[in-house]
Design an enzyme around this catalytic site. Structure first.
Site, PDB file in Angstrom:
ATOM      1  N   TYR A 160       0.820  -1.224   0.000  1.00 46.37           N
ATOM      2  CA  TYR A 160       0.000   0.000   0.000  1.00 46.37           C
ATOM      3  C   TYR A 160       0.851   1.271   0.000  1.00 46.37           C
ATOM      4  CZ  TYR A 160      -4.929  -1.363   0.393  1.00 46.37           C
ATOM      5  OH  TYR A 160      -6.192  -1.808   0.138  1.00 46.37           O
ATOM      6  N   LYS A 227       5.678 -13.739   6.044  1.00 46.46           N
ATOM      7  CA  LYS A 227       6.421 -14.571   5.088  1.00 46.46           C
ATOM      8  C   LYS A 227       7.916 -14.388   5.366  1.00 46.46           C
ATOM      9  CE  LYS A 227       6.531 -17.156   1.386  1.00 46.46           C
ATOM     10  NZ  LYS A 227       6.331 -18.593   1.548  1.00 46.46           N
ATOM     11  N   ASP A 281       1.838 -18.968   3.852  1.00 45.78           N
ATOM     12  CA  ASP A 281       1.273 -20.017   2.990  1.00 45.78           C
ATOM     13  C   ASP A 281       0.634 -21.135   3.801  1.00 45.78           C
ATOM     14  OD1 ASP A 281       4.496 -19.742   2.321  1.00 45.78           O
ATOM     15  OD2 ASP A 281       3.961 -21.582   3.356  1.00 45.78           O
ATOM     16  N   ASP A 305      -4.635  -8.984   2.692  1.00 46.44           N
ATOM     17  CA  ASP A 305      -5.556  -8.800   1.572  1.00 46.44           C
ATOM     18  C   ASP A 305      -6.061 -10.161   1.105  1.00 46.44           C
ATOM     19  OD1 ASP A 305      -6.912  -7.533  -0.424  1.00 46.44           O
ATOM     20  OD2 ASP A 305      -5.178  -7.150  -1.682  1.00 46.44           O
TER      21      ASP A 305
END
Ligand code: NAP
Length: 420
Positions: A160, A227, A281, A305
């Site tokens: 963003y 991540k 994930d 998101d």
């Protein structure tokens, strides 16, 4: 002369802030932005339901005084093409609590995204999405009732931040030269380049909000989703800073998963919230297979998101998933879906997302009795299989109703509850 189209109802009073707390009068002025496309249909329906619930819960002791604010296409009509007028921004700040329908960003309007601009201009740094199952709602899971999470997604940095350079542009060449020649980076010729800034300040205030929410709402855990196995200094750092906030600011209220096993033999003490983390994930898989292990989730912008739409899909999809953008004090609740232009003004779509965003807004101002009436009425309507087209196509023997018809059904239930 600036153009003025805003009128605050004189009978209402503004919410104020005292000692870092919201002070809610019994006649608060709340802002609403209708939105574009299906926005007017769902907003008109929801305003009727929220008002009916407040009336039923508090009779004449409490009442919301609505102030319409303009953004998007309706603003463009009134403010000579300006889709985010200054007085709307000012009103969202002054009123503190508002709710909005979905907005279109006109192509070439000078905004990358109107929603992103709104979040950044008002520094609404947490996108909060509660996702839970309502009995009877069509779901692809065998046990959707195990899904009950509140996602806190960072709203101002990561992707963003919008730092991106187009392949072949002069800016991209400059960044490429710097990265290759001075930093020793290697990547293919003519790559588009995006920068993903993640700061201690941005990460910590988001995680702080998530932990506070968990404490205030008797939640059991906060999971930091990242991540960090690949992006150590951004995603990994987010996780590290999250644990740091928990340890330094909420040491008495939180324990880590490691402490849970080493010190407490895996038995969670009533008074402690467990802080854990998961790689993004695997989190998608876990939310499908073992959703009951998760409660409050705090995550970076892009992970959040994907994750919030995916989790919403587990329990009925974006047609009913509520959301809010919240800063230190200012809150803008919102429908999480888009403007679905093909259904505009057809009185057809599901008002559930905006409706439950309003339920969360009522809870946010402490009007839980009104919020509970709506949730109960919703469950009764779904139980009778009174639904809009999107659910009707997934259910057997459903009675399909319009947007306004669904609002009528809820209002009848709410009124019946008052007589019961
Ligand atoms: P969308 O408006 O969310 O619509 C996609 C599909 O989702 C619809 O065709 C419909 O599915 C279903 N849907 C959405 N809202 C629904 C509701 N209330 N009830 C039942 N079904 C619903 O997504 P989009 O078509 O990608 O985006 C359209 C515009 O919205 C774009 O201009 C985009 O920029 C904007 N947008 C705004 C926001 C926001 O303001 N927060 C968010 C996302 C997108 P079916 O066709 O299967 O019936």
């Amino acid at each position: 002369m600036p153009i003025t189209h805003l009128k605050f109802p004189e009978s209402g009073a503004k919410i104020t802030i005292q000692n870092n707390q919201l002070v809610i009068p019994n006649n608060p002025i709340l802002g609403y932005i209708q939105g574009d496309g299906i926005g007017p249909d769902i907003m008109q329906a929801c305003l009727r339901v929220w008002d009916a619930a407040v009336l039923q819960a508090y009779q004449d002791k409490r009442k919301i005084h609505w102030a319409e604010l303009f953004m998007g296409e309706k603003a463009a009509e009134k403010y000579q093409g300006n889709i985010f007028p200054d007085e709307t921004r000012q009103a969202l700040q002054d009123l503190i609590v508002s709710i909005k329908g979905p907005l279109t960003t006109p192509i070439g309007g000078g905004f990358r995204s109107l929603n992103v601009t709104l979040r950044q201009t008002l520094d609404l740094y947490a996108c909060v999405r509660p996702v839970r199952y309502y009995s009877g709602v069509p779901s692809p899971l065998r046990h959707p009732e195990l899904v009950d999470v509140v996602i806190f997604r960072e709203n101002t940095e990561d992707v963003y931040a919008g730092i991106e350079y187009q392949s072949g542009s002069a800016e991209m060449r400059k960044v490429e030269k710097f990265l290759k020649e001075e930093m020793g980076a290697t990547f293919f010729e003519n790559s588009g380049i995006g920068v993903k800034p993640i700061s201690p300040f941005g990460s910590k205030r988001l995680v702080r909000k998530a932990i506070k929410y968990a404490i205030d709402n008797n939640r059991k855990s906060v999971t930091l989703v990242h991540k960090g196995n690949i992006m150590k200094y951004t995603e990994g750092a987010f996780c590290h800073w999250g644990y740091e906030v928990a340890r330094e600011e909420f040491g008495d209220d939180t324990i880590t998963e490691d402490q849970l096993h080493r010190k407490y033999n895996g038995k969670q003490p009533e008074s402690k919230i467990v802080i854990k983390d998961r790689i993004a994930d695997i989190m998608f898989q876990l939310m499908l297979l073992r959703p009951n292990e998760f409660d409050v989730i705090a995550t970076t912008n892009l992970n959040g998101d994907y994750l919030s739409d995916a989790i919403a899909a587990e329990v009925g999809g974006i047609g009913i998933a509520p959301g809010a953008n919240i800063g230190d004090y200012i809150a803008v609740f919102e429908a999480t879906h888009g403007t679905a232009p093909k259904y505009a003004n057809l009185d057809k779509v599901n008002p559930g997302s905006l409706l439950f965003s309003g339920v969360n807004m009522l809870e946010h101002i402490g009007w839980n009795e009104a919020a509970n009436l709506i949730t109960t009425a919703y469950l009764l309507a779904i139980d009778k299989k009174i639904v809009t087209y999107d659910f009707a196509r997934q259910m057997e023997n459903a009675t399909e109703v319009s947007t306004s018809g669904f609002a009528d059904a809820l209002i009848s239930q709410i009124e019946e509850m008052g007589h019961g």
